[in-house]
Design an enzyme around this catalytic site. Structure first.
Site, short mmCIF file in Angstrom:
data_model
loop_
_atom_site.label_atom_id
_atom_site.label_comp_id
_atom_site.label_asym_id
_atom_site.label_seq_id
_atom_site.Cartn_x
_atom_site.Cartn_y
_atom_site.Cartn_z
N GLU A 1 -2.29 7.93 -5.25
CA GLU A 1 -2.45 7.41 -6.61
C GLU A 1 -3.71 8.01 -7.24
OE1 GLU A 1 -2.70 3.17 -6.26
OE2 GLU A 1 -0.71 2.97 -5.40
N ARG A 57 0.85 -1.19 0.00
CA ARG A 57 0.00 0.00 0.00
C ARG A 57 0.89 1.24 0.00
NH1 ARG A 57 -3.33 -2.65 -1.50
NH2 ARG A 57 -5.42 -3.13 -0.76
N HIS A 87 0.41 -0.01 -9.58
CA HIS A 87 -0.42 -0.79 -8.65
C HIS A 87 -1.08 -1.97 -9.37
CE1 HIS A 87 -2.74 -0.31 -4.60
NE2 HIS A 87 -2.58 -1.58 -4.92
#
Length: 374
Positions: free
Chosen positions: A235, A210, A252
């Protein structure tokens, strides 16, 4: 009885085929799901791009929320509980995908730098679904794992676990904790400036967990030469100086193997069937793609080079880096979002068939890693 309506993120693979016998399926882009979309809906199935909270659902008829991803940052679980709306999250669905992403990168670096895998240590910080799977794969190829997980150590005893400072002495450090700001073991900025400044240039730091677990301002000035980053704070507005520092920057997607997405969807599907007391069906599986073509492997003098020769045929992380890589950060967030929504098909190792080699030990290892030998 009136037909039920399901609002489903259009990025969920095979979502319409899978859920269609439960009611009318309406596909929507995750970021674009609005209160008007769910006003007359009975179920909402999302990935990570939909903020599920009172603003979205308070005037809706939604009586079940399912998330086909592991992260929970986008879900107001407390509000759902207050409203007696059942919520289900596909915990563990992408553990294998993320573990394979991490080990693929480790093998890539080992082959590139001629590292002996049996002489390397891997610090795994957070040994839950992903961390445990990574440990299994890493130990299979000869890495020595240093495990740091205070919650598990408190529950199970300290044997087999080490303190954070000890794990940070490993040659390679890989993060796999959830992101939490409160509680006994908060993980927000778990790796702060005081930790990062003590690392050496030869160490490798990987964040496929994360954004926010590492203090990004401190990471920019940290001494490591190899920084592999899949998860970022804020993000898709990723930090420009950290992006330029990253030797591998991916958007990601560590958990984006098709098989992980399918597993996440199927877990939610089965839970919703149970909630509505409707038997699950298998009709949707007819739409699954055929398995990949068989792969070949030629033993090389070093194990890392042998494995990289095979793994890059399955998936090369450098392709994901190049897909969003730019000299300047401007516009990268748009490429980041587009690439995530149009991610190419990537299969987990269990879906790949590999021709047997004369080396029985190598064949055994390939089976341990999940490959099918033919």
């Amino acid at each position: 009885m009136q037909e039920r309506t399901l609002i489903i993120d259009d990025a969920i693979p095979f979502g319409e085929a899978m859920f269609s016998h439960l009611g009318q399926v309406k596909l929507r882009p995750g970021k674009a799901i609005r209160p008007s979309d769910v006003a007359n809906a009975d179920a909402l199935i999302v990935r990570s791009r939909t903020q599920v909270n009172a603003d979205l659902l308070q005037d809706s008829g939604v009586s079940f929320v399912g998330s086909t991803v592991v992260g929970l940052d986008h879900i107001d679980q407390a509000w759902l509980k207050q409203q007696n709306i059942p919520f289900y999250s596909s915990q563990g669905c992408n553990a294998n995908s993320v573990a394979e992403y991490v080990l693929t990168n480790i093998i890539r670096l080992a082959a590139q730098n001629e590292w002996n895998l049996t002489r390397l240590t891997l610090g795994i910080i957070g040994v839950g679904h992903v961390g445990k799977r990574l440990q299994t794969l890493a130990e299979a190829v000869g890495l020595t794992c240093l495990l740091n997980d205070p919650p598990r150590a408190a529950r199970e005893g300290s044997d087999g676990f080490c303190e954070l400072d000890e794990a940070l002495k490993a040659d390679i450090i890989s993060l796999h904790t959830p992101l939490s700001h409160e509680g006994k073991w908060p993980t927000y900025h778990l790796l702060a400036h005081s930790h990062l400044a003590r690392l050496s240039p030869n160490q490798v730091l990987i964040n496929a967990a994360r954004g926010g677990i590492v203090d990004e301002a401190a990471w920019v000035t940290a001494p490591m030469n190899e920084n592999l980053i899949d998860c970022w704070e804020n993000e898709p507005e990723i930090r420009a100086d950290l992006y330029q520092k990253a030797t591998l920057a991916t958007p990601h997607i560590a958990g984006h193997a098709l098989d992980a997405k399918i597993k996440g969807s199927e877990m939610v599907y089965e839970q919703l069937c149970q909630h509505w007391q409707i038997p699950p069906q298998q009709h949707w599986q007819a739409e699954l793609p055929l398995p990949p073509a068989p792969l070949q492997i030629e033993p090389a003098p070093q194990l890392a080079k042998t494995l990289w020769q095979l793994l890059k045929q399955c998936y090369n992380p450098l392709d994901d880096d190049q897909a969003i890589r730019a000299k300047e950060i401007q516009g990268t967030h748009k490429k980041y979002e587009y690439y995530r929504r149009h991610y190419p098909v990537r299969r987990e190792w269990s879906q790949h068939r590999v021709a047997k080699t004369p080396d029985k030990n190598l064949n055994k290892l390939l089976i341990e890693l999940g490959f099918q030998l033919i």
